[in-house]
Structures are given as C-alpha cells and as structure tokens.
Write a protein that holds these residues in place. Structure first.
Motif, PDB file in Angstrom:
ATOM      1  N   LEU A  61       0.880  -1.177   0.000  1.00 20.14           N
ATOM      2  CA  LEU A  61       0.000   0.000   0.000  1.00 20.14           C
ATOM      3  C   LEU A  61       0.911   1.217   0.000  1.00 20.14           C
ATOM      4  O   LEU A  61       1.658   1.437   0.949  1.00 20.14           O
ATOM      5  N   GLN A  62       0.854   1.991  -1.080  1.00 20.42           N
ATOM      6  CA  GLN A  62       1.735   3.148  -1.212  1.00 20.42           C
ATOM      7  C   GLN A  62       0.953   4.433  -0.966  1.00 20.42           C
ATOM      8  O   GLN A  62      -0.124   4.400  -0.388  1.00 20.42           O
ATOM      9  N   LEU A  63       1.490   5.550  -1.467  1.00 18.04           N
ATOM     10  CA  LEU A  63       0.886   6.842  -1.167  1.00 18.04           C
ATOM     11  C   LEU A  63      -0.533   6.988  -1.721  1.00 18.04           C
ATOM     12  O   LEU A  63      -1.443   7.401  -1.018  1.00 18.04           O
ATOM     13  N   HIS A  64      -0.717   6.649  -2.989  1.00 19.21           N
ATOM     14  CA  HIS A  64      -1.995   6.948  -3.649  1.00 19.21           C
ATOM     15  C   HIS A  64      -2.858   5.723  -3.877  1.00 19.21           C
ATOM     16  O   HIS A  64      -4.006   5.861  -4.301  1.00 19.21           O
ATOM     17  N   ALA A  65      -2.317   4.540  -3.726  1.00 21.64           N
ATOM     18  CA  ALA A  65      -3.051   3.325  -4.086  1.00 21.64           C
ATOM     19  C   ALA A  65      -2.229   2.118  -3.653  1.00 21.64           C
ATOM     20  O   ALA A  65      -1.131   2.271  -3.102  1.00 21.64           O
ATOM     21  N   TYR A  66      -2.761   0.930  -3.924  1.00 21.55           N
ATOM     22  CA  TYR A  66      -1.953  -0.276  -3.768  1.00 21.55           C
ATOM     23  C   TYR A  66      -0.960  -0.332  -4.928  1.00 21.55           C
ATOM     24  O   TYR A  66      -1.209   0.208  -6.007  1.00 21.55           O
ATOM     25  N   ARG A  94      -3.378   2.620 -14.740  1.00 20.62           N
ATOM     26  CA  ARG A  94      -3.690   3.842 -15.481  1.00 20.62           C
ATOM     27  C   ARG A  94      -3.011   3.878 -16.840  1.00 20.62           C
ATOM     28  O   ARG A  94      -2.738   4.947 -17.376  1.00 20.62           O
ATOM     29  N   TRP A  96       0.049   2.502 -17.657  1.00 22.30           N
ATOM     30  CA  TRP A  96       1.496   2.323 -17.758  1.00 22.30           C
ATOM     31  C   TRP A  96       2.028   1.496 -16.594  1.00 22.30           C
ATOM     32  O   TRP A  96       1.320   1.242 -15.623  1.00 22.30           O
ATOM     33  N   TRP A 109      -1.171   1.912  -9.553  1.00 21.72           N
ATOM     34  CA  TRP A 109      -2.536   2.373  -9.285  1.00 21.72           C
ATOM     35  C   TRP A 109      -3.484   1.185  -9.142  1.00 21.72           C
ATOM     36  O   TRP A 109      -4.619   1.200  -9.620  1.00 21.72           O
ATOM     37  N   THR A 110      -3.006   0.161  -8.460  1.00 21.21           N
ATOM     38  CA  THR A 110      -3.761  -1.079  -8.336  1.00 21.21           C
ATOM     39  C   THR A 110      -4.893  -0.941  -7.316  1.00 21.21           C
ATOM     40  O   THR A 110      -4.721  -0.321  -6.270  1.00 21.21           O
ATOM     41  N   GLN A 111      -6.055  -1.528  -7.636  1.00 24.47           N
ATOM     42  CA  GLN A 111      -7.154  -1.612  -6.665  1.00 24.47           C
ATOM     43  C   GLN A 111      -7.138  -3.005  -6.047  1.00 24.47           C
ATOM     44  O   GLN A 111      -6.983  -3.999  -6.763  1.00 24.47           O
ATOM     45  N   LEU A 112      -7.348  -3.065  -4.750  1.00 25.23           N
ATOM     46  CA  LEU A 112      -7.300  -4.353  -4.047  1.00 25.23           C
ATOM     47  C   LEU A 112      -8.250  -5.373  -4.683  1.00 25.23           C
ATOM     48  O   LEU A 112      -7.897  -6.540  -4.865  1.00 25.23           O
ATOM     49  N   THR A 113      -9.418  -4.910  -5.048  1.00 30.52           N
ATOM     50  CA  THR A 113     -10.441  -5.829  -5.569  1.00 30.52           C
ATOM     51  C   THR A 113     -10.044  -6.422  -6.925  1.00 30.52           C
ATOM     52  O   THR A 113     -10.585  -7.451  -7.328  1.00 30.52           O
ATOM     53  N   ASP A 433       6.829  10.886  -4.921  1.00 34.50           N
ATOM     54  CA  ASP A 433       5.617  10.941  -5.754  1.00 34.50           C
ATOM     55  C   ASP A 433       4.760   9.690  -5.606  1.00 34.50           C
ATOM     56  O   ASP A 433       3.565   9.727  -5.901  1.00 34.50           O
ATOM     57  N   TYR A 434       5.371   8.580  -5.186  1.00 29.99           N
ATOM     58  CA  TYR A 434       4.605   7.336  -5.033  1.00 29.99           C
ATOM     59  C   TYR A 434       4.894   6.588  -3.739  1.00 29.99           C
ATOM     60  O   TYR A 434       4.017   5.901  -3.211  1.00 29.99           O
TER      61      TYR A 434
ATOM     62  N   ARG B  20     -10.802  -0.623  -0.340  1.00 30.24           N
ATOM     63  CA  ARG B  20     -11.068  -1.375  -1.579  1.00 30.24           C
ATOM     64  C   ARG B  20     -10.079  -1.048  -2.692  1.00 30.24           C
ATOM     65  O   ARG B  20      -9.663  -1.927  -3.430  1.00 30.24           O
ATOM     66  N   GLY B  22      -7.467   1.631  -2.232  1.00 28.47           N
ATOM     67  CA  GLY B  22      -6.243   2.281  -1.762  1.00 28.47           C
ATOM     68  C   GLY B  22      -6.199   3.780  -1.974  1.00 28.47           C
ATOM     69  O   GLY B  22      -5.212   4.427  -1.633  1.00 28.47           O
ATOM     70  N   VAL B  24      -6.546   7.821  -1.726  1.00 33.93           N
ATOM     71  CA  VAL B  24      -6.426   8.731  -0.595  1.00 33.93           C
ATOM     72  C   VAL B  24      -7.794   9.350  -0.302  1.00 33.93           C
ATOM     73  O   VAL B  24      -8.464   9.842  -1.224  1.00 33.93           O
TER      74      VAL B  24
END
Ligand code: SF4
Lengths: 565, 103
Positions: A61-66, A94, A96, A109-113, A433-434, B20, B22, B24
């Motif tokens: 889990l990083q700054l903006h997303a998984y 997203r 790239w 920008w991975t979503q857990l689901t 940045d990430y 769900r 991640g 912010v």
C-alpha cells in the motif's frame, strides 16, 4: 471466477516454461489469495493480519493506491509476457507500468479488488508476484545481455533459473532476518552492480572448460553501504546449491533479527570479518553431505534446454549493410553507437531500448509502448526481451541489417532515445511521488537533471556518466554506486538532496563520497550542472567524469559548489 | 496507523487510504470519506481527537486503512497540507509525464 486462459508463448523465445505442477501451484496460490482478499473486505481479517499475506503476493500500500510488484525472473521476458503486462496496465492500472532496478515491474494504481484477476492474467503467461516482498530470497538479477553478449563465458540464465527454483518457497528461508538479493553474471565485465548484492555470483569455466562459480558476499546499500567481498574463488557446479544453502544457513542463524538496520548479511560479514564468516560457512558445509544438495549435470542440462540459442541466420553481409545505413543517417548512427552491444553470433547485435527520454520518467512504459516493443521483439528478436537493472529494455538478438528497421519502429513508438549509459540515462526510484517511505521526490529531480545533462552533452560530449537518485536512504535508486549520486533527505520538513561523487557499480565498484551540505529541491539540478562544468574544465581528452574526479579529488568540485561568489 | 504528534492549536484533517482501492481519502462532513481535500473537515483540539476516533471506527468497519491526522493550514480554498508528502497525497504525483498520462 474463471482463471485467465493460458496464452501460448512465442515459439523461439527463451524463457523458462512452467510445467503442469507449476501451473497448478500458482492456481492454488491465487485461489488462496482471492479468498484472503474476500475475507479482508468482509472484515474477517484485520489489516495487521492481512498485510503479511498481501506482501507475500507482492502487494504494497503506497501513497496513492496499492502497488503490485511483479517478478520478471532474472529480467528475462518474452513478447507474449510483455504484451500481457501492457494489457494489465491498460485494464487495471492507469495505462502504464514502471520497470525497477530489481528488473521487476510495478503497477502503481492497483485496486485491491482487482488483484486476484491481475494475478490470473499473470499466471496465464507464467508470471507471478510471489517473493517480491518480505524477508525472503528475492528475484535473482542478471546481465541484460545474458545469452547474447560477445564476452559471455557461460549463460547465467541457466543458473539464475536454478536459483529461482531452489529459492522459491524454500521452507528454511521464508523468514530470513531481512530480504536477500542475489545477482549472477556470466562475463568478466560486471554489468549487474555485483558487489551491491547480499551474494554476487560469477559463472566461470576452469582450464578444462568445467563450470564453476566465484562467490562474493556481504554487499548492500541502504544506510550502511558495503561492497561484497570474495568468499569462494571457484565452487564446482555440483556444489553450487550446497554452498548457497550453507551461506544462507549461517546468515539465517546469526543475522540480527532484533534490529532492522543491522539485519542484512552485510553487517554479519562485516562484524565477523570475511575469514570469520567463511569459517562458519565451512563448518556448515562439513555438516552437509553433498548427495542431497548435488546439482546434477542432467538437471542443469534440462534447464539449459529452455535457453537454447534461437535459430540464428548466417551473417551474410549484415555488418556491411549496417555500416551503409549508419553512413546514410547520422541520428541512426548515434543510436547504434550508444544503444547496441556486440553479440556472440556474427551478424547480430543486442539493442537497448532506452526508457529514459530526456525529461521523462525513468523506467516508465505505457501500455502502447509495451505492445509496440512486444511486436518489435517478435519481428526482430525471436520474441525475446530483457529488463536491465538500469530500468531499460533490451532486444538481445537483432540482425545487424535489421537494426535500421527496428530503430524506425522505435522512433514511431517514442522509444529511440540514444543515451544508454550516458548522463541522461538516469536511474531514479519512485520517490515521494509514489513511495510511502520516501523523504523527497526523485522523479522530478531526474527530469530536471536529464535536461541539464542533455544540453551539456550536445556541446561537450560527456561520455559515460552514471547519475542515480534515491528518495530515501533505502537506496533503491543505487545512488551510493553512482558517479553522481543524489539522495533525498528531510531537512526540517523540507525536501533536500545530498550529493555523493565517485561511486561506481561495476568492475571498478566504489561507494560515492559526500561532497558537502545538501541542496534544496530548486537548487539540486543547478548543482549537478556546476559539477559537470567543473569536470569539463578539468578533464583530459576523452576522460569520463568519474575518472576526472578520482584523479583530481573533491576540492575543485567543492569549490565550484560551495565557494562564495 | 496512529495520530502523529502535533501542536494542540494546529488544525488537522483525518486521512487514510480507502480499503477497496487504496485511494487517498479524508474525513468530510459527518462520517463521510471524501476524495478531495477541499471537502475535508479541518478540526482542532478535542474535535480532532473525536474525529480521529471516528476514523478509527471506519478502519474497524473496513472502509479505510491507516488512519491518521495530518496538519493543515486554513485558506479560502479549504484546508492546505503542511508537509510535502500530504501535498502530494492531495494533488497526486508531481511528475510531468504522469500528469499527462493520467489526463
Ligand atoms: S529509495 Fe526510498 S523512496 Fe526510493 S523507492 Fe526505495 S524506499 Fe521508496
């Protein structure tokens, strides 16, 4: 949910193919993680319980997303795999992906689901994200010209694959004191930053042609940078795994688990001394009968078959055709001069696809670029690809008389930057940045510096120059072994950057020396420009920056950076 | 995971990553989690402590992960992050090409 259908691999691409047992194991592992994700979302697992499970599957889990970190085993990919990575980037990220200094790829920008479906899609091309995190043996890295280089003595991919099979889910080494990184090369030239690894292996041959291994141990970066020291000069092939096992056992037993900053093998080797550590490894070896650990020639041979040479065509007049094309087109000639390397097969070359456009993000490739490169690999390189630790891609086997057509294809995809090994070929970690651990940004600094260096290069031809940037002391950007290393630090809540000079990753490995007080975010690119202008003023004809620095020392650079106007 | 040490008078926002995906998020009005810092609720003193408890409850309810309080200053445009990390969390990566690609 159905598994993704298996995608056939290109006919000649030399990647290790999973067998039915491998595929069944991966399917079970993904089903297990799918269940764990469902239980987490349903509240049956807390984050404290779930975190080690997701990390075992490469999910941070990083700054903006998984962030999903996918292993590219020893940096070797085929075109079907790269195309699938592009599909994953487009469908679930997203658009790239980011290639790392560990020869892996990260989706930011991975979503857990979505993760179970992403893992299905990876398994469909014999890939996974296991052991890309945690205190285990990580992806073994190797030379990006493996299996192709003119100076190669033995193919390191064979032994990297043996190490992969040995280390994957090794029951004894799943909970080491800290993560463990192995690098292996098959040439005298060190293109893999060998001595920055926990263990560095060089495949060699003795006078009779038998394979053996030189082993160095105890390297690492982070807050205590140390270069690996020689442990064994020539371990016979049959004893390779037994020796590796003994080294890991000594480390596993004695590594300092109670202090994360003292837990890597480099601290153990430093504290015991090389001879003290060797003594313990030899005691361990004496307790280990060879038979259960023996690396049998037929096993090596079976793995070697996966990496058999592609069906090369006779050289013909390929070299002459290349020479004519370079004469006709100076821009192409510049790309050939910088981005191709000699091949062991007459009429062929290895081509580096720079992921470092001037002002761009080091190591990033869009889905469209991944697909374009996969197509080019099929047209020109038997479907084979490599990821380099410098965050570039390599087509290992391209006919010299097809380099021009390849270059045109790369131009169309925005991938024809001619700068491999030059100042704008900067290694940069994701930084603030990430990355959740960062102190300061890396990528925008590298974007600024690449413009400064490119402008200087056009007038002054700087030659080989290694600039590397890390956003914190974990040193993922290898700044310690850069000619010009930049480390992001936190100075009273503001981003600041320390500069080290004179480091190097290869046969002349060295840890860079801090030049003085840090620079602000706004000032650091200007500081690099001053350093390079000083070098230009002092250099002997054709002298690289690092050689000028080693010859003249810190004083003129300090003067340029810190003297009052 | 926990509240950072902060001065008693400095306003804070309660922030986390959504479980769900991640992404912010900040605690907005009531118990809603919002994706824009401008809609976040800035709080001080006892209100900050109460808001943090709400955040921790949302963590237990599987809505968010890693709840903490982040210092802000107040402006007409809403709360403004104090640290660079929080500025980047609020605005997204500062890298040029990333912005182009995401557009
Ligand atoms: S060096 Fe630090 S900031 Fe950069 S990727 Fe590694 S942990 Fe993150």
């Amino acid at each position: 949910m159905p598994e993704a259908p298996y995608i056939p691999q290109p006919e000649h691409a030399r990647t290790y193919r999973y067998d039915a047992v491998d595929r069944e194991f991966l399917a079970q592992r993904i089903a297990e993680f799918r269940d764990q994700v469902a239980r987490r979302l349903a509240g049956e697992l807390t984050e404290d319980e779930f975190k080690p499970l997701r990390l075992m599957n490469g999910l941070y889990l990083q700054l903006h997303a998984y962030m999903l970190r996918v292993a590219v085993p020893y940096g070797v990919l085929n075109s079907a795999q790269l195309r699938q990575l592009g599909m994953i980037a487009r469908r679930w990220d997203r658009g790239w992906g980011h290639f790392t200094t560990r020869q892996n790829i990260q989706f930011n920008w991975t979503q857990l689901t979505d993760v179970p479906a992403m893992l299905d899609a990876l398994a469909a091309v014999d890939m996974h994200a296991i052991q890309t995190s945690g205190n285990c043996i990580r992806n073994t890295t190797t030379d990006e010209f493996a299996g192709a280089a003119a100076d190669e003595i033995a193919d390191p991919r064979v032994y990297a694959e043996i190490l992969r099979q040995w280390s994957t889910l090794h029951p004894e080494f799943t909970w080491l004191p800290r993560k463990f990184k192995i690098a292996i090369r098959g040439a005298e030239a060190d293109r893999i930053a060998s001595r920055t690894h926990d263990v560095a292996v060089q495949v060699k041959r003795d006078a009779a042609g038998a394979v053996g291994f030189t082993i160095q141990v105890g390297g690492g970066m982070g807050r205590t940078p140390i270069l690996a020291v020689p442990l064994f000069e020539f371990v016979p092939e049959a004893e390779f795994l037994r020796t590796m096992e003994a080294i890991l056992r000594v480390y596993n037993a004695l590594g300092q688990r109670e202090n994360i900053y003292r837990a890597r093998i480099k601290i153990l080797v430093r504290d015991l001394g090389r001879d003290g550590f060797l003594d313990l490894v030899q005691q361990e070896l004496a307790r280990m009968p060879l038979a259960p650990y023996r690396l049998a020639p037929e096993v090596v041979q079976a793995i070697r078959a996966h990496f058999a040479p592609p069906p090369f065509a006779p050289a013909g007049d390929a070299a002459a055709a290349l020479a004519r094309a370079t004469l006709a087109e100076p821009e192409f000639a510049a790309w050939v001069a910088l981005n191709t390397r000699p091949h062991r097969q007459a009429g062929y070359a290895s081509a580096v696809i720079s992921l470092k456009p001037v002002g761009g993000i080091p190591g990033d490739a869009t889905a469209a670029q991944m697909e374009a490169v996969a197509d080019l690999a099929e047209r020109f390189a038997f479907g084979e690809l490599r990821v380099s630790h410098t965050q570039n891609l390599v087509l290992p086997h391209v006919r010299q008389d097809e380099l021009y057509a390849l270059w045109q294809g790369l131009l169309a995809a925005g991938l024809a930057t001619a700068n491999f090994g030059q100042g704008s070929d900067i290694i940069a970690c994701p930084g603030l940045d990430y990355c959740a651990l960062a102190n300061a940004r890396s990528i925008p600094i590298s974007q600024q510096i690449s413009r400064v260096v490119d402008a200087l290069d056009r007038t002054h031809v700087l030659g080989e120059l290694q600039i590397k940037i890390s956003g914190c002391i974990n040193a993922c950007g290898h700044h310690h072994v850069a000619h010009i290393g930049i480390l992001g630090v936190d100075k009273h809540g503001a981003e600041a950057y320390q500069i080290t000079l004179g480091g190097a990753p290869g046969n002349d490995a060295a840890i860079g020396e801090l030049i003085g007080p840090s620079f602000s975010y706004e000032a650091v690119a200007g500081a690099v420009e001053k350093i390079l202008l000083t070098h230009i003023g002092l250099r002997a004809p054709g002298e690289r920056f690092v050689d000028t620095y080693r010859r003249v020392g810190q004083a003129p650079f300090k003067e340029a950076l810190y003297a009052r106007a | 995971m926990s509240a950072k040490a902060r001065s008693a008078t400095m306003p804070v926002v309660i922030t986390a990553n959504r479980l769900r995906d991640g992404r912010v998020v900040w605690l907005g009005a009531g118990t809603a989690w919002v994706e824009a810092l401008a809609q976040a609720r800035a709080v001080t003193g006892d209100d900050a402590a109460a808001a943090l408890v709400l955040g921790q409850q949302a963590e237990k309810a599987m809505q968010v992960v890693g709840v903490y309080a982040a210092e802000v200053t107040l402006s007409a445009a809403g709360p403004q992050p104090v640290s660079q990390k929080e500025r980047i969390r609020a605005a997204g990566p500062s890298t040029e090409a990333a912005a182009q690609l995401a557009a």
